[in-house]
Design an enzyme around this catalytic site. Structure first.
Site, short mmCIF file in Angstrom:
data_model
loop_
_atom_site.label_atom_id
_atom_site.label_comp_id
_atom_site.label_asym_id
_atom_site.label_seq_id
_atom_site.Cartn_x
_atom_site.Cartn_y
_atom_site.Cartn_z
N HIS A 32 0.85 -1.20 0.00
CA HIS A 32 0.00 0.00 0.00
C HIS A 32 0.88 1.25 0.00
O HIS A 32 1.77 1.40 0.85
CB HIS A 32 -0.90 -0.01 1.24
CG HIS A 32 -1.90 1.10 1.29
ND1 HIS A 32 -3.12 1.02 0.65
CD2 HIS A 32 -1.86 2.30 1.89
CE1 HIS A 32 -3.80 2.13 0.88
NE2 HIS A 32 -3.05 2.94 1.62
N HIS A 65 -2.95 4.83 -3.03
CA HIS A 65 -4.02 5.66 -2.46
C HIS A 65 -3.69 7.12 -2.75
O HIS A 65 -2.77 7.69 -2.17
CB HIS A 65 -4.10 5.39 -0.96
CG HIS A 65 -5.10 6.21 -0.24
ND1 HIS A 65 -5.20 6.21 1.14
CD2 HIS A 65 -6.07 7.06 -0.67
CE1 HIS A 65 -6.17 7.02 1.51
NE2 HIS A 65 -6.71 7.56 0.42
N ASP A 174 -8.30 1.50 6.61
CA ASP A 174 -6.98 2.11 6.78
C ASP A 174 -7.06 3.16 7.87
O ASP A 174 -7.89 4.07 7.80
CB ASP A 174 -6.52 2.74 5.46
CG ASP A 174 -5.12 3.35 5.54
OD1 ASP A 174 -4.44 3.17 6.56
OD2 ASP A 174 -4.71 3.98 4.55
#
Length: 228
Positions: A32, A65, A174
Site C-alpha cells: 500500500h 491511495h 486504513d
C-alpha cells in the site's frame, strides 16, 4: 480471503526494499502506497518515481491511495510507474464515474475511498464498477493516528450493500488498524487490511517486523474464521 496491505508510509525509507521484502515474507500480500500532495491532506509523501522504485522491489499488487486534489491529471503517470490498483477520494472527484473509468482504461483496477465524515450512500452508484472500497478509519494525512470506532458501522453497511446488490467488491480499511482493532473490522466485513505502524518496527529490526506481520495476520484470520 484476508489480505495484509502493508503501508510503506511507516517503513524505513533508507532500507525500503528490505522492509518490503520482510513484510512480504511474513505474509503481506499487497503493498500500500500513500500519495499525499500537501493540499487535500496536510502532508507530502510520494509520487510516481517512488511507485516505480517500489515496483522494482516486489511483484505484489501496488495499492496506490491518491490523497490528492486532482487525481485525473496523474492517473497516466501512476499507470506508467507500475501501479496495479488506484484509489481515489469521493470527496475530490467531481465526476467520480469518469475518474474510475479512466483508471480502468489505463489498465489498473479502480477503487474509491471515503473519509470518516463521508456517508457510504455517496458511493452506491459506483459500487458495481470498483475493485474495492476503502473506509478511512482515521482522518487522512498522517500515519500512526488513533482508530475511530464509529467507522466500523460503515464497513458493516458496505458489507450489507455488497450482499444486497450481489456484488463482489472488496472492503478495505486504513487508519489505526492493529492487533487490538483488526478483529472488529474483519468481523464487520473488511478483508483488505492496511497497516503500517503496527507492522514496521523501525530501522534494522526486521525480525520484529516479521513477527508483527505474522501476529497481525493470525488475529485477523482468526476473526475471519468466526464468520465462516
Amino acid at each position: 480471503m484476508i489480505d495484509l496491505a502493508f503501508s510503506i508510509l511507516a517503513a524505513d525509507f533508507a532500507n525500503l526494499g528490505e522492509d518490503i521484502a520482510t513484510a512480504e515474507r511474513a505474509g503481506g500480500t499487497v503493498c500500500h502506497v500513500d500519495v499525499m500532495d500537501g493540499h487535500f491532506v496536510p502532508n507530502i509523501t510520494f509520487g510516481p518515481p517512488v511507485v516505480a522504485a517500489v515496483r522494482r522491489c516486489t511483484n505484489l499488487p501496488l495499492d496506490v491511495h491518491l490523497m490528492i486534489e486532482d487525481p485525473d491529471r496523474y492517473i497516466p503517470d501512476f499507470a506508467k510507474a507500475g501501479a496495479d490498483w488506484i484509489i481515489v477520494h469521493q470527496e475530490v472527484c467531481r465526476h467520480l464515474h469518469r475518474t474510475l473509468s479512466q483508471i480502468r482504461e489505463h489498465g489498473m483496477q479502480p477503487a474509491v475511498v471515503i473519509n470518516p465524515a463521508t456517508p457510504v450512500e455517496t458511493l452506491i452508484e459506483v459500487l458495481p464498477m470498483v475493485h474495492h472500497v476503502l473506509v478511512m478509519t482515521v482522518n487522512p494525512g498522517f500515519g500512526g493516528q488513533s482508530f475511530i470506532p464509529r467507522c466500523v458501522e460503515k464497513v458493516r453497511h458496505l458489507a450489507s450493500l455488497r450482499e444486497e446488490m450481489n456484488l463482489n467488491f472488496r472492503i478495505e480499511v486504513d487508519g489505526g488498524i492493529a492487533v487490538d482493532t483488526v478483529g472488529e473490522v474483519v468481523r464487520a466485513g473488511a478483508d483488505l487490511l492496511v497497516a503500517g505502524s503496527a507492522i514496521f518496527a523501525g530501522p534494522g529490526n526486521q525480525e520484529q517486523t516479521a513477527r508483527n506481520a505474522e501476529e497481525f495476520l493470525r488475529v485477523a484470520r482468526s476473526a475471519g474464521e468466526i464468520l465462516v
